[in-house]
Design an enzyme around this catalytic site. Structure first.
Site, PDB file in Angstrom:
ATOM      1  N   ASP A 221       4.323 -14.574  11.355  1.00  0.00           N
ATOM      2  CA  ASP A 221       3.006 -15.008  10.875  1.00  0.00           C
ATOM      3  C   ASP A 221       1.992 -13.873  11.089  1.00  0.00           C
ATOM      4  O   ASP A 221       1.486 -13.695  12.196  1.00  0.00           O
ATOM      5  CB  ASP A 221       2.622 -16.271  11.656  1.00  0.00           C
TER       6      ASP A 221
ATOM      7  N   HIS B 112      -2.404  10.583   0.009  1.00  0.00           N
ATOM      8  CA  HIS B 112      -2.702   9.354  -0.727  1.00  0.00           C
ATOM      9  C   HIS B 112      -2.670   9.584  -2.221  1.00  0.00           C
ATOM     10  O   HIS B 112      -2.117   8.797  -2.967  1.00  0.00           O
ATOM     11  CB  HIS B 112      -4.101   8.853  -0.339  1.00  0.00           C
TER      12      HIS B 112
ATOM     13  N   LYS C 250      -7.079  -0.876  11.653  1.00  0.00           N
ATOM     14  CA  LYS C 250      -6.505  -1.316  10.363  1.00  0.00           C
ATOM     15  C   LYS C 250      -5.268  -0.480  10.039  1.00  0.00           C
ATOM     16  O   LYS C 250      -4.259  -0.993   9.564  1.00  0.00           O
ATOM     17  CB  LYS C 250      -7.557  -1.187   9.252  1.00  0.00           C
TER      18      LYS C 250
ATOM     19  N   GLU D 132       0.831  -1.221   0.000  1.00  0.00           N
ATOM     20  CA  GLU D 132       0.000   0.000   0.000  1.00  0.00           C
ATOM     21  C   GLU D 132       0.858   1.260   0.000  1.00  0.00           C
ATOM     22  O   GLU D 132       1.719   1.431   0.871  1.00  0.00           O
ATOM     23  CB  GLU D 132      -0.923  -0.012   1.236  1.00  0.00           C
TER      24      GLU D 132
END
Ligand code: MEV
Length: 438
Positions: free
Chosen positions: A296, A393, A280, A85
């Site tokens: 992991d 962004h 998130k 991202e």
């Protein structure tokens, strides 16, 4: 419709690819080329990657970026991040720089206990099971000695085994609830091997127990597996500074910034829709380090989100306050990480990522990873409560659009300059690119 395939795993890599192309890709040679262009020229290295999983046909690249200037407990770190991202690495770097000028990140590990369970069914008198458990506890510990010996040499091992009665929730359901210290390894194989041995001994002892009825002897092991919920493997990361030092912009005082920032955190504390997105953003930082260091990320994700709901409602992992003129922002999260075993010495880039981090212990890696998460959340909330997220962004997005359209360096320079004064949208970028090209 294609038919199911038998013996797929026995095919060679080329045969698998040919089968795929024939049945799912219209035998288009270009699709085969896409897979093959990601093969490594170094055959040994490719073989290593092929053998990490099953039915490998190619490698799936993720960018590895660096976020420098992380001042953590007084030492500077550059943090390797594997993530697809855009903006995440830039945001981490920006937050790192900001806090390096305000005392840096403080972090500590509160505890490092891992959990595993043997889930079983026992239809009988509870007291008899408790008696058996008390009698065989030393035997259980002894039975896993061949597995625990090395871990004990490193200072780890089994911390505790409890018998847990779950029959109120599920008929005849009991557990062996085991706590482990796995030192610098994540410990999944170690824990699962111990648990499977415990299960074997428990079943055998129940079967041979002269006090037990036939029904009680028929104790049934359902499964033996570690838990990815690790609420006793917690790391805390925090930043703080005088409120007035928060201001970087003459349009906003430190107090105004802190007030809005804290409100944003409060919203995530009480509103699950926001909390999920808020967390998130934290995981953007955490997963990127977890992936780069060969850990992991699914286990880490599952454990952290469960922890975010520990009070019965999904909530923010971070918290913020102003007290006596000092702004503080902090987070406590569970993180079961390893710096030995698994991929850590196998995957050359993982090995290098750990080297970049100065070969940390699991404890140190927990701290660095938590800091990356906190930094990410700080950067996100800072943008959201000031300029909005899209400004940054879209700048990164501009580059992606230009790259997707094979823009030359010259075209990129011109359009980056153009879009410092114009709003970036997908269509406006394409339009300007087409204009340049005509
Ligand atoms: C995007 O990947 C992450 C954010 O949505 C996080 C947040 O909203 O706090 C920007």
């Amino acid at each position: 419709m294609t038919k199911p395939v038998n013996g797929f795993s026995k095919l060679t890599k080329n045969e698998k690819i040919n089968w795929l192309a024939e049945h799912y890709l219209s035998n288009d040679p270009a699709t085969i080329e896409v897979l093959k262009q990601y093969w490594n020229n170094d055959e040994e290295l490719q073989k290593l990657h092929d053998e990490f999983i099953e039915n490998t046909v190619s490698n799936f690249y993720l960018p590895l970026g660096l976020a420098p200037n992380f001042l953590i407990n007084g030492n500077y770190h550059v943090i390797p991040m594997a993530i697809e991202e855009s903006s995440v690495v830039a945001a981490a770097s920006k937050a790192a720089k900001f806090w390096s000028e305000r005392g840096g990140f403080k972090t500590r590990v509160l505890n490092m206990t891992k959990i595993g369970q043997v889930h079983f069914l026992y239809n009988g008198e509870k007291q008899k099971l408790e008696k058996l458990f008390a009698e065989i506890k030393p035997k259980l510990i002894e039975a896993v000695k061949p597995i625990t010996r090395n871990m004990e040499k490193r200072g780890g091992g089994i911390l505790n085994i409890d018998l847990v009665d779950k029959t109120e929730d599920l008929e005849n359901y009991y557990q062996l609830f085991v706590k482990f210290d796995t030192r610098d390894s994540m410990g999944a194989n170690f824990i699962n091997s111990c648990l499977e041995k415990f299960a074997e001994v428990l079943q055998e002892e129940a079967h041979n127990c002269s006090d037990f009825t036939e029904e009680e002897k028929d104790l049934k092991i359902i499964m033996s597996i570690l838990s990815n919920y690790v609420p006793e493997c917690i790391v805390r990361a925090e930043v703080s500074c005088p409120v007035e030092d928060l201001s970087e912009d003459k349009n906003m005082t430190g107090e105004q910034f802190a007030e809005k920032f804290i409100q944003a955190v409060r919203i995530a504390e009480i509103e699950p829709y926001r909390a999920v997105t808020h967390n998130k953003g934290i995981m953007n930082g955490i997963d990127a380090v977890v992936l780069a260091t060969g850990n992991d990320f699914r286990a880490v994700e599952a454990g952290i989100h469960a922890y975010a709901s520990k009070n019965g409602k999904y909530s923010s992992l971070t918290h913020a306050k102003v007290e006596d003129g000092i702004f503080s922002f902090w987070m406590e999260i569970p993180l079961a990480l390893g710096t030995v075993g698994g991929l850590t010495s196998l995957h050359p880039l993982v090995k290098l990522a750990l080297q970049i981090l100065q070969n940390p212990s699991a404890e140190e890696l927990m701290k660095i990873t938590a800091v990356a998460g906190l930094a990410q959340n700080f950067a996100a909330l800072r943008s959201l409560t000031t300029t909005g997220i899209q400004q940054g962004h879209m700048k990164m997005h501009l580059m992606n659009i230009l790259n997707q359209n094979q823009a030359t360096d010259e075209e990129k320079n011109e359009l980056v300059e153009f879009f410092t004064h114009h709003t970036i949208t997908h269509s406006s970028v394409i339009e300007q690119l087409e204009k340049l090209r005509s």
